[in-house]
Enzyme design. Structure first.
Site, PDB file in Angstrom:
ATOM      1  N   GLU A  69      -3.828   7.446   5.102  1.00 32.44           N
ATOM      2  CA  GLU A  69      -3.351   6.539   6.152  1.00 32.44           C
ATOM      3  C   GLU A  69      -2.943   7.300   7.408  1.00 32.44           C
ATOM      4  OE1 GLU A  69      -1.577   4.813   2.234  1.00 32.44           O
ATOM      5  OE2 GLU A  69      -2.222   6.758   3.000  1.00 32.44           O
ATOM      6  N   CYS A 100       3.902   6.469   4.570  1.00 38.39           N
ATOM      7  CA  CYS A 100       2.807   5.816   5.285  1.00 38.39           C
ATOM      8  C   CYS A 100       3.198   4.403   5.735  1.00 38.39           C
ATOM      9  CB  CYS A 100       1.553   5.800   4.423  1.00 38.39           C
ATOM     10  SG  CYS A 100       0.919   7.468   4.127  1.00 38.39           S
TER      11      CYS A 100
END
Length: 158
Positions: A69, A100
């Site tokens: 991510e 994330c």
């Protein structure tokens, strides 16, 4: 209906756009696996175009923050020329971790779509409020395929 046949290493026709984009994230997860990284892949889509991609690089870069991510956020922000990812969707094969999810909050991304749930390290195990209040969440897209990739990776490691 199976979308990905791991033994034949091939994809079948997706049923909708979320599945189509998740298949792209799965391809990146497979690439991570081939590089002996935890097989998680992520893409960011804006106005029907993939503008960011990433897969885990924590081992290669010796960097605990080099999650799929994070790679995708950086790539998309560079493409757009700004740090906010409003009107964008993150597709990731496994539920984002707290780090994330926190980063997604700061990007103000409009939507997160993930495949397999992560009961141990996923953000929702800690607290759902870590996601920006305007971000919508879709979970379980191709969850069996995403989970199988993770399971088979760790099975081989043991």
């Amino acid at each position: 209906m199976k979308i990905y046949n791991f033994e034949a290493d091939e994809f079948k026709q997706p049923a909708n756009l979320d599945e189509q984009y998740m298949l792209e994230a799965l391809k990146l997860a497979k690439r991570a696996e081939e590089e002996d990284e935890i097989p998680i892949g992520a893409i960011i889509v804006c106005q029907g175009k993939i503008i960011g991609k990433g897969y885990n690089l924590t081992e290669k870069l010796n960097d605990v923050t080099a999650h799929a991510e994070m790679q995708a956020f950086t790539s998309a922000a560079n493409y757009l020329g700004g740090k906010y990812l409003k009107d964008c969707t993150l597709y990731v094969t496994v539920e984002p971790c707290v780090m994330c999810a926190g980063a997604s909050y700061w990007t103000q991304i409009s939507r997160i779509v993930y495949g397999a749930k992560d009961n141990k390290r996923g953000y929702s195990a800690i607290h759902d409020k870590i996601i920006h209040p305007k971000t919508s969440i879709v979970s379980g897209v191709l969850s069996a395929e995403c989970a199988e990739l993770m399971t088979s990776f760790f099975r081989k490691k043991r």
